[in-house]
Design an enzyme around this catalytic site. Structure first.
Site, PDB file in Angstrom:
ATOM      1  N   TYR A   1       0.826  -1.211   0.000  1.00 48.38           N
ATOM      2  CA  TYR A   1       0.000   0.000   0.000  1.00 48.38           C
ATOM      3  C   TYR A   1       0.856   1.255   0.000  1.00 48.38           C
ATOM      4  O   TYR A   1       0.430   2.290  -0.510  1.00 48.38           O
ATOM      5  CB  TYR A   1      -0.995  -0.025   1.165  1.00 48.38           C
ATOM      6  CG  TYR A   1      -1.997  -1.134   0.969  1.00 48.38           C
ATOM      7  CD1 TYR A   1      -2.722  -1.193  -0.218  1.00 48.38           C
ATOM      8  CD2 TYR A   1      -2.177  -2.133   1.888  1.00 48.38           C
ATOM      9  CE1 TYR A   1      -3.608  -2.223  -0.457  1.00 48.38           C
ATOM     10  CE2 TYR A   1      -3.065  -3.175   1.649  1.00 48.38           C
ATOM     11  CZ  TYR A   1      -3.776  -3.210   0.480  1.00 48.38           C
ATOM     12  OH  TYR A   1      -4.642  -4.233   0.241  1.00 48.38           O
TER      13      TYR A   1
ATOM     14  N   SER B   1      -6.203  11.356  -8.103  1.00 50.11           N
ATOM     15  CA  SER B   1      -7.237  12.250  -7.585  1.00 50.11           C
ATOM     16  C   SER B   1      -6.944  13.711  -7.904  1.00 50.11           C
ATOM     17  O   SER B   1      -7.814  14.567  -7.757  1.00 50.11           O
ATOM     18  CB  SER B   1      -7.376  12.090  -6.071  1.00 50.11           C
ATOM     19  OG  SER B   1      -7.653  10.754  -5.760  1.00 50.11           O
TER      20      SER B   1
END
Lengths: 527, 194
Positions: free
Chosen positions: A259, A270
């Site tokens: 991660y 984003s």
């Protein structure tokens, strides 16, 4: 490379060093960001050429180019370099460049430590790469260095491997501390936590993950070191240890690590998708919470890497369900990106192309991950090319594509020039096609039972491997276009305006292009 | 760095850095703490097929003749271990609660005195909790003189609480060469015969 020395006309730089010492002693976040990015690109090419050796050997069944021991060194060092040398430093470079500019800070909070955290990295990788030339060769036990492969059966270069991982870990930890302190203390007035761009948020959470798990990795390699050279028995059953425990400790680090390699990507995507959809990001707050949820869950799923070690059914079910749970916050993110694009006035500049490819291909990687999470099915997929296909979809067409997207998005800001968009489009399309030719067929090879990390294979896999290898060579060559685009953009190109993308938002676009050597010495007002 | 007008009180850098470094040190220690934690977890749950490494109390249980469990024995040598090592029988059928002795035969074909240690493992791991050894050669290091052979006893019983669905369990011993790491008392046992 990208900030022009002539820009350094500011008051406090009477003795600004030039030439090599400028780079050796720099404490400027933009310089250090550039160093990280160039370093990671060089490592990407080095690790990539090892992948080319692997694919060349696997082009045909049988052994033709390299001997199996060297093949094992290639798979091992390819993995180590790509994880610790390419993806992680690229993200740290982006953090150095962009976080201060995104939160309106003049620099990183700890500039001298910043210099150290970069400059120890080349030594770590010099040690690792030099070990390949030792008698007996470099590490050949896989990047996961499972005991007893790395203890009882490893070569003399293991100590070098351990020390280079130690140095990489120290570098990452220093980088993470710097990011956390910068974000907590250097935000411009009015830049509250919930106004921070998502790239800053995702890196903030990533930095905490790094602080939590890099020391565990350091502990694991230290145990390997003492088991091998100093007679301890952490992983040796004869002395009361347990080799399976190695896997628990390693994956307690290893799963949060995956991660660490994807959360900053989520931040980049984003930023890019709203810019080229000309809409605000859909569900900002839910993106922040989803990122935190993924980070939290990452500590509860490590044993899904070791379903086949013989765990009690209850434990297998626990890890299976926790793993599947991660698809909920990840799904929130994917749907938010799609909702951002919904009814936006989208255009398809190169950063957006890479971002769109990321969303689709990363989701494919996510789905194959979900398949691997199902315990009984994992028994068939474990250690096959299906796993190789899965993690390359999330790391290459996921993490690396997002880094490419970031480079194409911010290159005009870094260099002051627009890049050659025709060449960049060539880079995108060749990469997109070849990455799928390279990794998609691996799913089928894996389902049919082809094991990973083996230099030879049964003849029925010959056709599929030939296609995969051709995709591999094409993908490798495509990255040279990227190098060409970047060098061309640094040297020449149309002058870029302060904000080359009309839909882009954020403080970084309020400063001129190229970004001056010092930005936001007077903090901007954010409201 | 110019002093920015602050809108909210913020902790100074030093405090954050100290806390983060403390966390780093703590997590490094946690990595090592996983070792005893893992041991305790395995002992508690039988996870990973661990059996207790000390003698269990002699069986006082009622023998449950209604059930029979097949206990299989596997022996193997760790890499570089030259002894011949095998169980006197491949398997034995026992009733839960019933005490049995099985001999493991070892011989040292080499020309030097050696010390060995056997490490047990039980499959399925779940059954490890119910296998009680009242006496076992695996509790201690085993010396064997050059060219000698021996029968090493292992006395055990199954706890009658062993789950219904376990009909077969496998006890595996791996024999390691511990000559270099032998404890002093084991060496002393071997010394007079020299």
């Amino acid at each position: 490379m990208s900030t022009v020395v002539g820009e350094m006309d500011h008051h406090d730089h009477h003795h600004a060093p030039t030439g090599i010492s400028r780079w050796l002693f720099t404490t400027n976040h933009k310089d250090i960001g550039s160093l990280y990015l160039w370093f990671s690109f060089i490592m990407f090419l080095v690790g990539g050429s090892m992948a080319m050796v692997i694919r060349a050997e696997l082009f045909q069944p049988g052994l033709q180019l390299v001997d199996p021991h060297f093949f094992n060194q290639m798979t091992t060092v390819h993995g180590l370099i790509m994880v610790f040398g390419a993806v992680m430093p690229a993200f740290t470079g982006l953090a150095n460049w962009m976080i201060p500019m995104m939160i309106g800070a003049p620099d990183m909070a700890l500039p001298r430590m910043n210099n150290w955290s970069f400059w120890i990295l080349p030594f770590a990788f010099a040690i690792l790469l030099a070990s390949l030339f030792m008698e007996g060769g470099g590490p050949a036990f896989g990047w996961t260095f499972y005991a007893p492969l790395s203890t009882t059966y490893s070569g003399d270069s293991t100590a070098l491997f351990v020390f280079s991982v130690h140095i990489m870990g120290i570098s990452s930890i220093m980088g993470a501390i710097n990011v956390i302190v910068t974000i907590m203390n250097m935000r411009a007035p009015g830049m509250t936590y919930m106004k921070m761009p998502l790239f800053v948020w995702t890196w903030f959470i990533t930095a905490f993950l790094l602080i939590a798990v890099m020391p565990v990795l350091a502990g694991a390699v230290t145990m390997v070191l003492t088991d091998k050279y100093f007679g301890t028995s952490f992983f040796d059953a004869a002395g009361g240890g347990d080799p399976v425990m190695f896997q628990h400790i390693f994956w307690f680090f290893g799963h949060p690590e995956v991660y660490i390699m994807i959360l900053p990507s989520f931040g980049i995507i984003s930023a890019i998708i709203p810019a080229f959809s000309r809409k605000k990001l859909f569900g900002y707050a839910s993106m922040v919470y989803a990122t935190a949820a993924i980070a939290g869950l990452s500590f509860l799923v490590w044993a899904h890497h070791m379903f086949t070690t013989g765990m009690p059914v209850a434990a297998e079910l626990f890890f299976m369900y926790c793993t599947m749970l991660i698809s909920v916050p990840t799904g929130v993110k994917v749907f938010n990106w799609v909702a951002t694009m919904w009814r936006g006035s989208m255009t398809f500049e190169v950063p957006m192309l890479f971002a769109l490819a990321f969303v689709i291909l990363f989701t494919i990687g996510g789905f194959s991950g979900l398949m691997l999470a199902i315990t009984p099915i994992d028994f068939q997929y474990h250690d096959t090319y299906f796993v190789v296909a899965h993690f390359h979809y999330v790391l290459v067409s996921g993490a690396i594509f997002s880094i490419m997207a970031a480079a194409y998005y911010w290159l005009p800001k870094w260099t002051g020039h627009m890049y050659d968009t025709t060449l960049a489009r060539w880079h995108f399309w060749t990469s997109l096609i070849s990455v799928n030719v390279l990794f998609f067929p691996m799913h089928f090879a894996g389902l049919a039972g082809m094991p990973r990390r083996i230099p030879d294979y049964a003849v029925q896999f010959a056709d599929i491997n030939q296609i995969v290898s051709i995709g591999g060579f094409a993908f490798g060559l495509s990255q040279l276009i990227f190098l060409w685009v970047v060098i061309k953009c640094v040297r020449t190109g149309e002058k870029a305006p302060a904000k080359p993308w009309e839909g882009a938002e954020g403080l970084e676009w309020t400063v001129p292009s190229p970004a001056p050597y010092h930005t936001f010495e007077t903090p901007p007002k954010v409201d | 760095m110019s002093e920015a007008p602050q809108t909210e009180p913020r902790p100074d850098n030093g405090r954050i850095i100290r806390r983060l470094l403390l966390t780093v040190a703590g997590m490094f220690a946690f990595g090592f703490a996983l070792v005893p934690l893992y041991e305790a977890f395995c002992d508690l749950t039988g996870f990973n097929g661990r059996t207790r490494n000390e003698a269990a109390a002699v069986s006082t249980h009622q023998v449950d003749t209604s059930r029979t469990v097949n206990v299989q024995f596997i022996t193997r040598n760790a890499q570089g271990m030259p002894w011949d090592f095998k169980a006197e029988m491949n398997s034995v059928r026992v009733h839960p609660g019933e005490t049995r002795v099985v001999n493991f035969l070892a011989s040292n074909p080499t020309g030097s005195n050696m010390v060995a240690q056997a490490i047990p493992s039980v499959a399925p791991g779940e059954a490890a909790l119910y296998l009680n050894k009242t006496e076992c050669f695996c509790f201690n290091q085993q010396p064997l003189q050059a060219g000698a052979d021996t029968a090493m006893p292992m006395q055990f019983y199954l706890d009658p609480d062993i789950p219904e669905h376990i009909h077969t369990l496998t006890l595996s011993y791996t024999l390691y060469d511990m000559t270099a790491n032998a404890t002093p008392d084991v060496l002393a046992q071997m010394a007079p015969a020299n």
